[in-house]
Design a protein around this motif. Structure first.
Motif, PDB file in Angstrom:
ATOM      1  N   GLN A  40       0.766  -1.183  -0.054  1.00 19.84           N
ATOM      2  CA  GLN A  40      -0.017   0.093  -0.052  1.00 19.84           C
ATOM      3  C   GLN A  40       0.965   1.435   0.114  1.00 19.84           C
ATOM      4  O   GLN A  40       0.224   2.491  -0.419  1.00 19.84           O
ATOM      5  CB  GLN A  40      -0.850  -0.023   1.326  1.00 19.84           C
ATOM      6  N   TRP A  41       2.203   1.094   0.519  1.00 20.59           N
ATOM      7  CA  TRP A  41       3.058   2.360   0.496  1.00 20.59           C
ATOM      8  C   TRP A  41       4.129   2.219  -0.520  1.00 20.59           C
ATOM      9  O   TRP A  41       4.681   3.342  -0.826  1.00 20.59           O
ATOM     10  CB  TRP A  41       3.286   2.840   1.779  1.00 20.59           C
ATOM     11  N   VAL A 127       3.105   8.521   3.542  1.00 28.42           N
ATOM     12  CA  VAL A 127       2.065   7.492   3.296  1.00 28.42           C
ATOM     13  C   VAL A 127       1.719   6.533   4.504  1.00 28.42           C
ATOM     14  O   VAL A 127       0.799   6.299   5.010  1.00 28.42           O
ATOM     15  CB  VAL A 127       2.260   6.622   1.925  1.00 28.42           C
ATOM     16  N   LEU A 131      -1.735   6.202   6.535  1.00 32.06           N
ATOM     17  CA  LEU A 131      -2.270   4.875   6.619  1.00 32.06           C
ATOM     18  C   LEU A 131      -2.692   4.471   7.977  1.00 32.06           C
ATOM     19  O   LEU A 131      -3.914   3.899   8.368  1.00 32.06           O
ATOM     20  CB  LEU A 131      -1.542   3.791   5.676  1.00 32.06           C
ATOM     21  N   ALA A 136      -5.778   9.025   3.306  1.00 33.61           N
ATOM     22  CA  ALA A 136      -5.028   8.704   2.021  1.00 33.61           C
ATOM     23  C   ALA A 136      -4.207   9.884   1.757  1.00 33.61           C
ATOM     24  O   ALA A 136      -4.661  11.133   2.017  1.00 33.61           O
ATOM     25  CB  ALA A 136      -6.066   8.195   1.160  1.00 33.61           C
TER      26      ALA A 136
END
Length: 158
Positions: A40-41, A127, A131, A136
């Protein structure tokens, strides 16, 4: 937010990023070491074998992966791995109100790509923080904002 502290030490350049997170080291650690969260990052980076002497792997985007050796590992505290000729080190330090996340990149050769990497790490840390907080961030816009600042910072140390 300020840019990383960047200094030349002999032949090596050291970039040190610091973030305070209002989350435990265990929560922060999971974002560094669990592939579902890591994606996700930093979608190109994956954990291969999580131990000292193990490896991270980088998806080159063409069907191949580069193995990056884990050179230091301490559960919930240190994850250091090769970044090609350089190295990247994540440290977590517990505090009463969360933890500090430190990223240190040792850069052996400054190139035109160096400010891109530094801006990328800067945004990656932002980020992770977002998260953890359930927010976001637009990575592309953030990267553009920080890239020019890192270009200028590298010019100052050359």
């Amino acid at each position: 937010m300020v840019i990383a502290h960047i200094k030349q030490t002999g032949e090596t350049c050291i970039a040190r990023f610091e973030r305070h997170l209002n989350h435990s080291v265990e929560e922060a650690w999971s974002w560094l070491t669990e592939n579902e969260k890591l994606a996700q990052w930093f979608p190109e980076l994956q954990v291969g074998d999580l131990r000292e002497g193990g490896f991270m792997q980088f998806d080159m985007g063409n069907g191949t992966f580069e193995k990056l050796e884990i050179t230091e590992f301490g559960k919930f505290s240190v994850l250091e791995f090769a970044w090609w000729e350089d190295s990247v080190r994540f440290e977590l330090h517990p505090l009463a109100d969360g933890c500090d996340l430190i990223l240190v990149e040792k850069i052996n050769n400054i190139t035109d790509h160096t400010p891109k990497d530094l801006a990328g790490w800067h945004v990656c840390l932002d980020v992770i923080g977002a998260l953890l907080d359930g927010r976001a961030i637009d990575r592309t816009e953030e990267w553009k904002k920080w890239y020019e600042r890192y270009v200028q910072a590298i010019k100052r140390i050359k």
